[in-house]
Design a protein around this motif. Structure first.
Motif, short mmCIF file in Angstrom:
data_model
loop_
_atom_site.label_atom_id
_atom_site.label_comp_id
_atom_site.label_asym_id
_atom_site.label_seq_id
_atom_site.Cartn_x
_atom_site.Cartn_y
_atom_site.Cartn_z
N VAL A 3 -18.44 -2.05 5.45
CA VAL A 3 -17.23 -1.74 4.68
C VAL A 3 -16.42 -0.74 5.49
O VAL A 3 -16.82 0.41 5.68
N LEU A 4 -15.27 -1.17 6.00
CA LEU A 4 -14.45 -0.32 6.85
C LEU A 4 -13.62 0.67 6.04
O LEU A 4 -13.29 1.75 6.51
N ALA A 5 -13.27 0.28 4.82
CA ALA A 5 -12.51 1.17 3.94
C ALA A 5 -12.72 0.70 2.50
O ALA A 5 -12.85 -0.50 2.24
N HIS A 6 -12.77 1.67 1.59
CA HIS A 6 -12.94 1.36 0.17
C HIS A 6 -11.60 1.45 -0.57
O HIS A 6 -10.79 2.34 -0.30
N ALA A 7 -11.40 0.55 -1.49
CA ALA A 7 -10.19 0.57 -2.31
C ALA A 7 -10.09 1.90 -3.06
O ALA A 7 -11.06 2.37 -3.65
N VAL A 59 -10.60 -7.64 -3.39
CA VAL A 59 -10.29 -6.90 -4.61
C VAL A 59 -11.43 -7.11 -5.60
O VAL A 59 -11.82 -8.25 -5.89
N ASN A 60 -11.99 -6.02 -6.13
CA ASN A 60 -13.06 -6.08 -7.11
C ASN A 60 -12.47 -5.99 -8.52
O ASN A 60 -11.74 -5.05 -8.84
N LEU A 61 -12.79 -6.98 -9.33
CA LEU A 61 -12.26 -7.06 -10.69
C LEU A 61 -13.24 -6.43 -11.69
O LEU A 61 -14.42 -6.27 -11.40
N SER A 62 -12.73 -6.11 -12.87
CA SER A 62 -13.53 -5.42 -13.87
C SER A 62 -14.69 -6.27 -14.38
O SER A 62 -15.69 -5.73 -14.88
N ASP A 63 -14.59 -7.60 -14.27
CA ASP A 63 -15.67 -8.47 -14.74
C ASP A 63 -16.77 -8.67 -13.70
O ASP A 63 -17.69 -9.46 -13.88
N PRO A 90 -9.36 7.80 0.08
CA PRO A 90 -8.47 8.24 1.16
C PRO A 90 -8.80 7.52 2.46
O PRO A 90 -9.97 7.38 2.82
N LEU A 91 -7.78 7.04 3.14
CA LEU A 91 -7.98 6.28 4.38
C LEU A 91 -8.07 7.26 5.56
O LEU A 91 -7.16 8.05 5.78
N SER A 92 -9.16 7.19 6.29
CA SER A 92 -9.34 8.10 7.43
C SER A 92 -9.10 7.43 8.77
O SER A 92 -8.71 8.10 9.73
N ARG A 93 -9.32 6.11 8.84
CA ARG A 93 -9.22 5.43 10.14
C ARG A 93 -8.50 4.09 10.00
O ARG A 93 -8.61 3.41 8.98
N VAL A 94 -7.79 3.73 11.04
CA VAL A 94 -7.09 2.45 11.14
C VAL A 94 -7.83 1.60 12.17
O VAL A 94 -8.19 2.09 13.24
N TYR A 95 -8.04 0.33 11.84
CA TYR A 95 -8.79 -0.58 12.72
C TYR A 95 -7.85 -1.66 13.27
O TYR A 95 -7.11 -2.29 12.51
N LEU A 96 -7.93 -1.86 14.58
CA LEU A 96 -7.17 -2.92 15.25
C LEU A 96 -8.19 -3.86 15.88
O LEU A 96 -8.64 -3.65 17.01
N PRO A 97 -8.59 -4.91 15.17
CA PRO A 97 -9.68 -5.77 15.65
C PRO A 97 -9.35 -6.46 16.97
O PRO A 97 -8.21 -6.88 17.21
N HIS A 98 -10.39 -6.58 17.81
CA HIS A 98 -10.31 -7.40 19.03
C HIS A 98 -10.89 -8.78 18.76
O HIS A 98 -10.47 -9.77 19.36
N SER A 99 -11.90 -8.80 17.90
CA SER A 99 -12.61 -10.04 17.57
C SER A 99 -13.25 -9.86 16.20
O SER A 99 -13.26 -8.76 15.64
N GLY A 100 -13.79 -10.95 15.67
CA GLY A 100 -14.38 -10.89 14.35
C GLY A 100 -13.37 -11.12 13.24
O GLY A 100 -12.18 -11.35 13.49
N VAL A 101 -13.84 -11.04 12.00
CA VAL A 101 -13.01 -11.30 10.83
C VAL A 101 -13.28 -10.24 9.76
O VAL A 101 -14.44 -9.96 9.43
N VAL A 102 -12.21 -9.64 9.25
CA VAL A 102 -12.31 -8.65 8.18
C VAL A 102 -11.63 -9.22 6.94
O VAL A 102 -10.49 -9.68 7.00
N LEU A 129 0.42 5.02 7.24
CA LEU A 129 1.79 5.50 7.41
C LEU A 129 2.25 6.34 6.23
O LEU A 129 2.96 7.35 6.41
N TYR A 130 1.86 5.94 5.03
CA TYR A 130 2.41 6.59 3.84
C TYR A 130 1.39 7.51 3.15
O TYR A 130 1.64 7.99 2.04
N GLY A 131 0.26 7.74 3.82
CA GLY A 131 -0.72 8.66 3.26
C GLY A 131 -1.37 8.18 1.99
O GLY A 131 -1.82 8.99 1.17
N GLY A 132 -1.45 6.87 1.81
CA GLY A 132 -2.04 6.31 0.60
C GLY A 132 -3.43 5.77 0.84
O GLY A 132 -4.14 6.18 1.75
N SER A 133 -3.83 4.84 0.00
CA SER A 133 -5.13 4.20 0.11
C SER A 133 -4.95 2.69 0.01
O SER A 133 -3.90 2.20 -0.41
N LEU A 134 -5.98 1.95 0.39
CA LEU A 134 -5.95 0.50 0.28
C LEU A 134 -6.18 0.07 -1.17
O LEU A 134 -6.87 0.76 -1.93
N LEU A 135 -5.61 -1.07 -1.53
CA LEU A 135 -5.85 -1.64 -2.85
C LEU A 135 -7.06 -2.55 -2.87
O LEU A 135 -7.45 -3.07 -3.93
#
Length: 236
Positions: A37-41, A60-64, A44-56, A85-91
């Motif tokens: 898990v590179l980042a949790h919804a 989205v995790n739902l309440s059910d 706070p986001l600490s790192r940005v990933y620029l993949p060279h290979s692989g798939v990310v 860029l905007y100091g937010g988090s991932l959804l």
């Protein structure tokens, strides 16, 4: 530093030489381990990933208890750019589904680079628009198209990101990626194998007939690809 020596991430490849020279000393290369898990919804986001290979996969995790993929990221984009860029988090959670490597930059350094360089901000905005287009089309696809078409669309996307006909994917994982039960994927995968489109063994899928897979896919893959090419140019 010459473009040919850059990591095989499209955004890094597209940066003007001056911007890449500023960014390069701050880049770290890391392994993307399967299921990491590179980042949790919402975190706070600490790192940005620029993949060279692989798939990310952006999940989205739902309440059910269900999880739904909204985008697939590889060497053609960035994980966490807008949030950095905007100091937010991932959804969504960013989860590695096919292992690979990536360049990593702290969110702070990513933001500093955007503050210093208008061309960097413009480029990041274009790639963020490309990701948004994929997200919107993926959501529409998963509620409108049959399993066969959705599975074909996802496999075509994964093939492009991996640059390989062989994909280390289980049926359970594929079912999660397109939001259906495993038995639905099993039925479609069996039909594809019988018709010579795929060869499937436990934990691995090999695409045998790429034209057949394209014919089975809905228009979503081609629609997103055309829109992305308008924004950032054709892929290699």
């Amino acid at each position: 530093m010459s473009a040919v020596s850059r990591p095989p991430n499209r955004l890094l490849q597209a940066l003007p030489a001056a911007e890449y020279e500023q960014l390069h000393p701050r880049l770290e290369t890391v392994e993307l381990a399967k299921d990491a898990v590179l980042a949790h919804a919402g975190a706070p986001l600490s790192r940005v990933y620029l993949p060279h290979s692989g798939v990310v996969s952006m999940m989205v995790n739902l309440s059910d208890g269900q999880s739904v993929e909204i985008a697939t990221i590889g060497r053609d984009n960035v994980v966490g750019a807008a949030a950095a860029l905007y100091g937010g988090s991932l959804l969504a959670d960013a989860i590695v589904v096919v292992p690979g490597t990536a360049s990593v930059l702290t969110a702070e350094h990513f933001r500093e680079m955007a503050d210093r360089s208008a061309s960097f901000r413009t480029l990041v905005s274009l790639y963020d628009q490309a990701l948004a287009a994929q997200t919107q089309q993926s959501v529409a696809c998963n509620v409108s198209h049959p399993v066969e078409a959705r599975l074909s669309r996802w496999l075509l996307r994964a093939r492009e990101l991996c640059g390989s006909e062989g994909l280390p994917l289980t049926q359970e994982m594929l079912a999660q990626m397109i939001g259906v039960r495993r038995n639905a994927v099993s039925i479609v995968a069996h039909g594809f194998q019988q018709s010579g489109i795929l060869r499937y063994s436990r934990g691995n899928i090999e695409i045998i007939d790429i034209d057949g897979l394209r014919k089975s896919a809905c228009e979503c893959h081609a629609t997103v690809k055309a829109h992305v090419e308008q924004l950032v140019g054709p892929s290699d």
